[in-house]
Every structure is written in C-alpha cells, then in structure tokens.
Design an enzyme around this catalytic site. Sequence first.
Site, PDB file in Angstrom:
ATOM      1  N   LEU A   1     -10.288   0.755 -69.301  1.00  0.00           N
ATOM      2  CA  LEU A   1      -8.967   0.563 -69.896  1.00  0.00           C
ATOM      3  C   LEU A   1      -9.045  -0.202 -71.213  1.00  0.00           C
ATOM      4  O   LEU A   1      -8.145  -0.093 -72.047  1.00  0.00           O
ATOM      5  CB  LEU A   1      -8.052  -0.185 -68.919  1.00  0.00           C
TER       6      LEU A   1
ATOM      7  N   GLY B   1      -9.127  -0.249 -61.403  1.00  0.00           N
ATOM      8  CA  GLY B   1      -9.621  -1.613 -61.302  1.00  0.00           C
ATOM      9  C   GLY B   1      -9.260  -2.355 -62.562  1.00  0.00           C
ATOM     10  O   GLY B   1      -9.034  -1.753 -63.617  1.00  0.00           O
TER      11      GLY B   1
END
Length: 174
Positions: free
Chosen positions: A99, A47
Amino acid sequence: MGEVRPITRVGDPVLHNPCEAVTRFDGDLEALVDDMFASMYAAEGVGLAANQIGVPLRVFVYDCPDENGEHHKGVVVNPSLELPALGERHLDPGDEGCLSVPGQFAPLPRPDRAAVRGFDVKGDPVTVEGTGLLARCLQHETDHLDGHLYIDRLPAKRRKQVLAAYEQSHAASL
C-alpha cells in the site's frame, strides 16, 4: 469503527527506520488498531503496519487468506518472526505489492510458511502461523516494522524499475 488515515508512501522516513516497541497496552493502542483496520480496509489491503499510517510503533493488523482460502484476521504487537529452517524452507515465488508503493507488484520469493509471536491489543501473548498469502503477509508486515519495504528485497535493477513505474504513475495522478 476507526478513523481512516492516509497511507505513508515510499520515501517517507517513518517507513525506512525500525519501529519502537509498544510498552503501553491501553485505550490509545486500541484506538490505533481500530484506525489501522479502517485504513487497511479503505485502501483495500490485506495487512497494514503502524508506520504505514505514520506511527513508528511495532504493531500490525491483517485480514487475509491462507493457502486453503481460510481468512484470518488479527493484530500482532511487538512481533517476532519465525521462519522454517533453511533445509525445511520452500519458497513461494509469487508477486508482492504494498500500500506504500501503490499500483506496483514484483515477484518476490518468500518462505511459504511463517509464524509470528507477539501480543494482542490487551497484552496477552499470541502466536499466528500462516501459509500462502498469510505467510507472505506476516513476513511483509514484520519487515515494515523493521524499517524495510518489499522493494528493498528485490534485485537492484528490478527495484529501480518498480520505483520508476511508481514515480511515473504517481506523477500522472497529481
């Protein structure tokens, strides 16, 4: 295919402020979404929120499995998160990562079911309901658009540990 953009990291102000609503569903939005998918895949994520590539707009992309292993892929613009009522809520105690805080993971209980309502890239209404990792992803990405990282939900001591480990690994890679 979109352009791979750098992922913004924890500490960048764009990650820590609520994003603006998308008001134009046009070619620019489509190009942004293409870049978001390319960037997410390049970083091996499931995502990605727009602010993770420096764009403060309420849009995220996802490509991840639900609790049955079925993959779901899409985009949600201007999402509104819906969680089960407190009495119907079951928590998934699993680990979470991001991330924007690469290499770090921590247990973070979240509801095991979630839904978001919003729009697709053309402006048509969409509802995405998820279980398992998909439910976690919908919550995680919506948090990003509200200016929060998963580490903001951790107890203070654990948050400091994750950030210290990130700083140490980040410094070692420079």
